[in-house]
Structures are given as C-alpha cells and as structure tokens.
Design a protein around this motif. Structure first.
Motif, PDB file in Angstrom:
ATOM      1  N   SER A   1       8.610  -2.417   4.341  1.00  0.00           N
ATOM      2  CA  SER A   1       8.403  -1.098   3.742  1.00  0.00           C
ATOM      3  C   SER A   1       9.626  -0.703   2.919  1.00  0.00           C
ATOM      4  CB  SER A   1       8.130  -0.043   4.809  1.00  0.00           C
ATOM      5  OG  SER A   1       9.258   0.152   5.625  1.00  0.00           O
ATOM      6  N   ASP A   2       9.390   0.220   2.013  1.00  0.00           N
ATOM      7  CA  ASP A   2      10.469   0.870   1.289  1.00  0.00           C
ATOM      8  C   ASP A   2      10.092   2.343   1.168  1.00  0.00           C
ATOM      9  OD1 ASP A   2       8.644   1.059  -0.848  1.00  0.00           O
ATOM     10  OD2 ASP A   2       9.542  -0.604  -1.945  1.00  0.00           O
ATOM     11  N   ASN A   3      10.720   3.058   0.288  1.00  0.00           N
ATOM     12  CA  ASN A   3      10.465   4.503   0.181  1.00  0.00           C
ATOM     13  C   ASN A   3       9.071   4.848  -0.335  1.00  0.00           C
ATOM     14  OD1 ASN A   3      12.993   5.171   1.155  1.00  0.00           O
ATOM     15  ND2 ASN A   3      13.903   5.217  -0.885  1.00  0.00           N
TER      16      ASN A   3
ATOM     17  N   LEU B   1       3.348   5.976  13.466  1.00  0.00           N
ATOM     18  CA  LEU B   1       2.517   4.778  13.553  1.00  0.00           C
ATOM     19  C   LEU B   1       3.283   3.545  13.079  1.00  0.00           C
ATOM     20  CD1 LEU B   1      -0.171   3.467  14.186  1.00  0.00           C
ATOM     21  CD2 LEU B   1      -0.938   4.080  11.896  1.00  0.00           C
ATOM     22  N   LEU B   2       4.005   3.658  11.983  1.00  0.00           N
ATOM     23  CA  LEU B   2       4.779   2.516  11.490  1.00  0.00           C
ATOM     24  C   LEU B   2       5.868   2.120  12.481  1.00  0.00           C
ATOM     25  CD1 LEU B   2       5.042   3.346   7.693  1.00  0.00           C
ATOM     26  CD2 LEU B   2       3.566   1.656   8.806  1.00  0.00           C
TER      27      LEU B   2
ATOM     28  N   LEU C   1       0.862  -1.176   0.000  1.00  0.00           N
ATOM     29  CA  LEU C   1       0.000   0.000   0.000  1.00  0.00           C
ATOM     30  C   LEU C   1       0.900   1.229   0.000  1.00  0.00           C
ATOM     31  CD1 LEU C   1      -2.925   1.095   0.282  1.00  0.00           C
ATOM     32  CD2 LEU C   1      -2.578   1.029   2.749  1.00  0.00           C
ATOM     33  N   GLY C   2       0.666   2.138  -0.911  1.00  0.00           N
ATOM     34  CA  GLY C   2       1.493   3.330  -1.008  1.00  0.00           C
ATOM     35  C   GLY C   2       1.515   4.122   0.285  1.00  0.00           C
ATOM     36  N   ARG C   3       2.667   4.646   0.611  1.00  0.00           N
ATOM     37  CA  ARG C   3       2.816   5.426   1.849  1.00  0.00           C
ATOM     38  C   ARG C   3       1.887   6.639   1.866  1.00  0.00           C
ATOM     39  NH1 ARG C   3       7.303   5.192   5.210  1.00  0.00           N
ATOM     40  NH2 ARG C   3       8.541   3.316   4.913  1.00  0.00           N
ATOM     41  N   GLU C   4       1.773   7.321   0.744  1.00  0.00           N
ATOM     42  CA  GLU C   4       0.901   8.496   0.690  1.00  0.00           C
ATOM     43  C   GLU C   4      -0.560   8.097   0.835  1.00  0.00           C
ATOM     44  OE1 GLU C   4       2.073  11.585   0.899  1.00  0.00           O
ATOM     45  OE2 GLU C   4       4.041  10.614   0.941  1.00  0.00           O
ATOM     46  N   LYS C   5      -0.941   6.992   0.218  1.00  0.00           N
ATOM     47  CA  LYS C   5      -2.310   6.489   0.327  1.00  0.00           C
ATOM     48  C   LYS C   5      -2.631   6.158   1.772  1.00  0.00           C
ATOM     49  CE  LYS C   5      -6.166   4.552  -1.161  1.00  0.00           C
ATOM     50  NZ  LYS C   5      -7.264   5.332  -1.663  1.00  0.00           N
ATOM     51  N   LEU C   6      -1.694   5.532   2.448  1.00  0.00           N
ATOM     52  CA  LEU C   6      -1.873   5.196   3.853  1.00  0.00           C
ATOM     53  C   LEU C   6      -2.107   6.446   4.694  1.00  0.00           C
ATOM     54  CD1 LEU C   6      -1.801   3.142   6.154  1.00  0.00           C
ATOM     55  CD2 LEU C   6       0.677   3.369   6.146  1.00  0.00           C
ATOM     56  N   ALA C   7      -1.297   7.456   4.491  1.00  0.00           N
ATOM     57  CA  ALA C   7      -1.464   8.706   5.233  1.00  0.00           C
ATOM     58  C   ALA C   7      -2.814   9.346   4.921  1.00  0.00           C
ATOM     59  CB  ALA C   7      -0.325   9.669   4.899  1.00  0.00           C
TER      60      ALA C   7
ATOM     61  N   LEU D   1       2.563  -6.225   4.542  1.00  0.00           N
ATOM     62  CA  LEU D   1       2.769  -7.320   5.480  1.00  0.00           C
ATOM     63  C   LEU D   1       3.396  -8.476   4.717  1.00  0.00           C
ATOM     64  CD1 LEU D   1      -0.572  -7.342   7.502  1.00  0.00           C
ATOM     65  CD2 LEU D   1       1.666  -6.539   8.259  1.00  0.00           C
ATOM     66  N   ASN D   2       4.349  -9.126   5.329  1.00  0.00           N
ATOM     67  CA  ASN D   2       5.027 -10.264   4.706  1.00  0.00           C
ATOM     68  C   ASN D   2       4.024 -11.409   4.584  1.00  0.00           C
ATOM     69  OD1 ASN D   2       6.499 -12.618   4.203  1.00  0.00           O
ATOM     70  ND2 ASN D   2       8.285 -11.834   5.281  1.00  0.00           N
ATOM     71  N   PRO D   3       3.658 -11.816   3.365  1.00  0.00           N
ATOM     72  CA  PRO D   3       2.628 -12.848   3.187  1.00  0.00           C
ATOM     73  C   PRO D   3       3.029 -14.217   3.734  1.00  0.00           C
ATOM     74  CG  PRO D   3       3.662 -12.315   1.098  1.00  0.00           C
ATOM     75  CD  PRO D   3       4.197 -11.341   2.107  1.00  0.00           C
ATOM     76  N   ASP D   4       4.307 -14.436   3.985  1.00  0.00           N
ATOM     77  CA  ASP D   4       4.751 -15.699   4.563  1.00  0.00           C
ATOM     78  C   ASP D   4       4.582 -15.732   6.078  1.00  0.00           C
ATOM     79  OD1 ASP D   4       5.519 -16.615   2.041  1.00  0.00           O
ATOM     80  OD2 ASP D   4       7.508 -15.702   2.251  1.00  0.00           O
ATOM     81  N   LEU D   5       4.290 -14.574   6.685  1.00  0.00           N
ATOM     82  CA  LEU D   5       4.241 -14.500   8.144  1.00  0.00           C
ATOM     83  C   LEU D   5       2.868 -14.150   8.704  1.00  0.00           C
ATOM     84  CD1 LEU D   5       7.642 -12.661   8.728  1.00  0.00           C
ATOM     85  CD2 LEU D   5       7.162 -15.113   8.861  1.00  0.00           C
ATOM     86  N   PHE D   6       1.842 -14.104   7.875  1.00  0.00           N
ATOM     87  CA  PHE D   6       0.491 -13.855   8.372  1.00  0.00           C
ATOM     88  C   PHE D   6      -0.506 -14.527   7.445  1.00  0.00           C
ATOM     89  CE2 PHE D   6       0.246 -10.782   5.033  1.00  0.00           C
ATOM     90  CZ  PHE D   6      -1.096 -10.592   4.795  1.00  0.00           C
TER      91      PHE D   6
END
Length: 88
Positions: free
Chosen positions: A63-65, A47-48, A22-28, A70-75
C-alpha cells in the motif's frame, strides 16, 4: 465496530481479481457505501491492519497513500490463470 472475516475475504478476492492497485477511497466505498467517508476510512485502516497481521508475509499486501495491492510475485489467482489459457 466488528470487522468480519467476510470483509477481509472480500478485499483479498477483489485485490486478487483486479491484479492491480485499488484506490483506498474506492476500497472504502466498496465495503462501506452507507458509512460517512471518515467512518469508512477508519474501517479501511482497521481492516488493512488486520489483514497485514493475518497474511503469511509482510510483503503480500502492499500500500501507499493512494492505493492497496497484492504483490503479484507472492500470490496467484485462478481467474487470471484461466484467462491466460484462453489467450493461447
């Protein structure tokens, strides 16, 4: 500023449901639509950081820039499991 548990849950639920970055700007924009972009970005960073400290492993939240995920292997997400059942 008060980062609520509701906001933390909202981001986890949204990321789990999306199942993709999910884009960082979209999240905000989703969590703080009424805030100035710079204030929303500061809230997102806090929050992050809070989430990284609370999640059971450091690799659960990626996350990146430009995006957060969420890591799909861990949830797992029951919505995705339910939809897969309908496909078979």
């Amino acid at each position: 500023m008060d980062l609520t548990r509701r906001q933390a849950r909202a981001i986890i639920y949204r990321l789990a449901y999306e199942g993709k970055p999910l884009g960082r700007e979209k999240l905000a924009d989703l969590l703080w639509p009424e805030k100035e972009p710079s204030a929303a970005r500061r809230n997102r960073v806090r929050l992050l950081s809070l989430l990284r400290g609370e999640l059971p492993g450091k690799d659960v939240l990626g996350s990146d820039n430009t995006a957060v995920w969420l890591n799909p292997d861990l949830f797992s997400c029951d919505v995705h499991d339910f939809l897969r059942l309908g496909e078979s």
